[in-house]
Scaffold this active site. Sequence first.
Site, mmCIF file in Angstrom:
data_model
loop_
_atom_site.group_PDB
_atom_site.id
_atom_site.type_symbol
_atom_site.label_atom_id
_atom_site.label_comp_id
_atom_site.label_asym_id
_atom_site.label_seq_id
_atom_site.Cartn_x
_atom_site.Cartn_y
_atom_site.Cartn_z
ATOM 1 N N CYS A 42 0.612 -1.148 0.056
ATOM 2 C CA CYS A 42 0.148 -0.179 -0.262
ATOM 3 C C CYS A 42 1.043 1.431 -0.029
ATOM 4 O O CYS A 42 1.449 1.717 0.889
ATOM 5 C CB CYS A 42 -0.848 0.071 1.705
ATOM 6 N N CYS A 45 1.329 3.822 3.545
ATOM 7 C CA CYS A 45 1.796 2.868 4.084
ATOM 8 C C CYS A 45 3.680 2.666 3.904
ATOM 9 O O CYS A 45 3.858 2.562 5.163
ATOM 10 C CB CYS A 45 1.731 1.205 4.157
ATOM 11 N N HIS A 406 23.762 -5.333 9.696
ATOM 12 C CA HIS A 406 23.198 -4.055 10.350
ATOM 13 C C HIS A 406 23.750 -3.028 9.740
ATOM 14 O O HIS A 406 22.605 -2.319 8.815
ATOM 15 C CB HIS A 406 23.142 -3.516 11.264
ATOM 16 N N SER A 430 24.738 11.025 9.505
ATOM 17 C CA SER A 430 23.714 10.167 10.114
ATOM 18 C C SER A 430 23.034 8.777 10.094
ATOM 19 O O SER A 430 22.286 9.003 11.063
ATOM 20 C CB SER A 430 22.565 10.906 8.851
ATOM 21 N N HIS A 431 23.698 8.209 9.265
ATOM 22 C CA HIS A 431 23.902 7.248 9.730
ATOM 23 C C HIS A 431 24.559 6.373 10.709
ATOM 24 O O HIS A 431 23.967 5.657 12.055
ATOM 25 C CB HIS A 431 24.374 5.503 7.903
HETATM 26 P P1 FAD Z 1 31.022 5.756 18.602
HETATM 27 O O1 FAD Z 1 30.118 4.864 17.867
HETATM 28 O O2 FAD Z 1 32.012 4.088 18.462
HETATM 29 O O3 FAD Z 1 32.387 6.738 18.161
HETATM 30 C C1 FAD Z 1 33.374 6.877 17.867
HETATM 31 C C2 FAD Z 1 33.701 8.933 18.124
HETATM 32 O O4 FAD Z 1 33.096 8.802 16.846
HETATM 33 C C3 FAD Z 1 32.483 9.216 18.539
HETATM 34 O O5 FAD Z 1 33.155 9.305 20.286
HETATM 35 C C4 FAD Z 1 32.289 10.673 18.805
HETATM 36 O O6 FAD Z 1 33.687 11.434 18.702
HETATM 37 C C5 FAD Z 1 32.365 10.165 17.030
HETATM 38 N N1 FAD Z 1 30.645 10.270 17.203
HETATM 39 C C6 FAD Z 1 29.618 9.970 17.453
HETATM 40 N N2 FAD Z 1 29.006 10.292 17.043
HETATM 41 C C7 FAD Z 1 28.858 10.763 14.608
HETATM 42 C C8 FAD Z 1 28.423 10.544 14.222
HETATM 43 N N3 FAD Z 1 27.159 10.528 13.957
HETATM 44 N N4 FAD Z 1 28.957 11.030 13.066
HETATM 45 C C9 FAD Z 1 30.519 11.191 13.451
HETATM 46 N N5 FAD Z 1 31.312 10.880 13.992
HETATM 47 C C10 FAD Z 1 30.368 10.179 15.621
HETATM 48 N N6 FAD Z 1 27.914 -2.250 17.458
HETATM 49 C C11 FAD Z 1 26.694 -2.917 18.202
HETATM 50 O O7 FAD Z 1 26.654 -3.112 19.232
HETATM 51 N N7 FAD Z 1 25.710 -3.256 17.365
HETATM 52 C C12 FAD Z 1 25.247 -2.719 16.388
HETATM 53 O O8 FAD Z 1 25.354 -3.175 14.972
HETATM 54 C C13 FAD Z 1 27.090 -1.825 15.814
HETATM 55 N N8 FAD Z 1 27.359 -1.712 14.770
HETATM 56 C C14 FAD Z 1 28.311 -1.296 14.452
HETATM 57 C C15 FAD Z 1 28.449 -0.805 12.887
HETATM 58 C C16 FAD Z 1 29.870 0.262 12.532
HETATM 59 C C17 FAD Z 1 29.804 0.315 10.972
HETATM 60 C C18 FAD Z 1 30.564 -0.291 13.190
HETATM 61 C C19 FAD Z 1 32.018 0.346 12.827
HETATM 62 C C20 FAD Z 1 30.488 -0.704 14.377
HETATM 63 C C21 FAD Z 1 29.056 -1.047 14.870
HETATM 64 N N9 FAD Z 1 28.759 -0.789 16.323
HETATM 65 C C22 FAD Z 1 28.130 -1.544 16.970
HETATM 66 C C23 FAD Z 1 29.682 -0.765 17.031
HETATM 67 C C24 FAD Z 1 29.114 0.999 18.069
HETATM 68 O O9 FAD Z 1 28.574 1.521 16.965
HETATM 69 C C25 FAD Z 1 30.515 1.801 18.534
HETATM 70 O O10 FAD Z 1 31.688 1.675 18.042
HETATM 71 C C26 FAD Z 1 30.747 1.231 19.841
HETATM 72 O O11 FAD Z 1 29.973 0.778 20.419
HETATM 73 C C27 FAD Z 1 31.685 2.093 20.535
HETATM 74 O O12 FAD Z 1 31.286 3.475 20.750
HETATM 75 P P2 FAD Z 1 31.480 4.805 21.113
HETATM 76 O O13 FAD Z 1 31.764 4.472 22.693
HETATM 77 O O14 FAD Z 1 33.714 4.570 21.194
HETATM 78 O O15 FAD Z 1 31.377 5.796 19.940
#
Ligand code: FAD
Length: 497
Positions: A42, A45, A406, A430-431
């Site tokens: 739909c 939706c 993911h 954004s992702h």
């Molecule tokens: P992180 O998310 O690793 O970010 C690192 C640094 O980047 C932050 O300290 C900040 O300074 C900066 N930052 C934060 N947000 C943004 C942004 N939007 N844009 C630019 N810079 C930014 N973990 C899971 O448990 N499940 C998952 O599905 C998962 N998927 C992942 C996919 C990928 C591709 C990657 C690389 C990692 C994934 N992880 C996942 C790990 C998780 O996203 C974090 O990397 C991990 O938990 C460490 O978090 P962190 O606090 O160091 O911050």
Amino acid sequence: FTTEAGLYTASDQVVVLTPDNVDSVLVNSTAALVVEFYASWCGHCIAFSPVWKSLASDIKEWKPAVDLAAIDCANQDNGPVCSRFGVRGYPTLKVLQLLHSTRFPRNVRGLRHKIIDKMETHAEPWPPACPPLETTSRAELKTNSVGHLALLFETSNSYVGRELTLDLLQYENIAVRRVLSTEDGLVAELNVTHFPSCYLYYPSGIFTRLHVRTFYTYALQRLPGVVRAGKPLPVTSDLAKNTTEDQLRPFNRSRVYMSDLESTLHYSLRVELAAHPVIKGEALSTLQRYISVLAKYFPGRPVVNNLLKSVDMWLKGEKDTELSYSSLRDALDNTAEVPNAALPEGVRWVGCQGSKPHFRRYPCGMWTLFHVLTVQAEEAADPQEVLQAMRSYIHSFFGCRACATHFENMAQESMSHVGTLSSAVLWLWSHHNHVNNRLAGALSEDPHFPKIQWPSPELCPSCHGVKNGEHTWNQAELLTFLRSHFSSEHLLSDYLE
Ligand code: FAD
């Protein structure tokens, strides 16, 4: 008839209902369950599904009180569930037991208000996990014993106080109370002149007057002592101690460190790839693409850049259709004939340090590396070059396989729409935020580094804006900020060997 996957996947924050889980979800839920009944064919939706996903991200913190679900009634297996709830038109929203309607707002803000209205106008059954949302008075405040008390002064038709209460639902040592503008005593005591506005009642302190809940949420979640329920309180004194292995190196949280980038390269090239003794087919082209992007755009020290370039040249000259990891390792380490080229051994995390050994580090380095690369690739002919290199590396090699799945789902959905170098930088930003939103509160979240929608208003005030009473991101300002934050000139070289 279709039995294909519907409009929502596991990476959305929406509970996907099926005949197998519907009863257990209903019985086990202490929240108001708001279900979208839809048909995947739909058009309305399909048009509404991004709003439903955005709402799910937007009210993620309300989860103990409000949970969003969806069920695809076009899937024949789901038919009995849809007819059990008397659904005939799509999309239909049902706050189970409270609302049944095909007429509802088609935007996130309107839906938030509708959900609150429905919960409030039906005292029975009040979702057990939902806090009372009514207003408070001066007399009631005296009995309050929480750590921080935020008073949200507003007019009776404002939703900000109720939204903020729900946003902070999962946090301890903080309570939010609504105070109506007609509550003269409190209004006079705090000298409140604008509505809505937010004040800390105890300890006393005044926030800048902001009309939008998002800003209050950022501010309140960062107060000392405010933590997500179930998370240990960060102990700042531990961080200064020099004795434990958990000790953090002093660093600036708002900067990017070359040491993290080199550590990421070491871990990726010498540890993660070593799990693949033979690299061939798609994995081999992925490796070539990854090294090529690093050789072109990594803003490293000359010695590291020389190494990446020499490995890139060697890989491009390889005619075999398969490669042993040991030959890659030789190219990385035996650089006797290449002058002044090396990748330092070992890891030294700085901006990516975690408060415990299992927090942050490599995945933090991976995100940081690719943010830097998207920003550095400002002359690239193909705007997708860096993103596609990241996508295939994560898909083929990233050790966290659930993360890889993911990420691939997100890439499939929208990476092909990226048409400019600027939109590549913003796509990754954004992702990454999408992932932060999904992981906020997860076990893997370091309590010292809570997942937020990044950058915070403190780090980049001009990145945040307000439109029609809602928080917005200012994309032009964001781009400027990201280009500066991840620029080579801005990288700090502390702790390098
Ligand atoms: P992180 O998310 O690793 O970010 C690192 C640094 O980047 C932050 O300290 C900040 O300074 C900066 N930052 C934060 N947000 C943004 C942004 N939007 N844009 C630019 N810079 C930014 N973990 C899971 O448990 N499940 C998952 O599905 C998962 N998927 C992942 C996919 C990928 C591709 C990657 C690389 C990692 C994934 N992880 C996942 C790990 C998780 O996203 C974090 O990397 C991990 O938990 C460490 O978090 P962190 O606090 O160091 O911050």
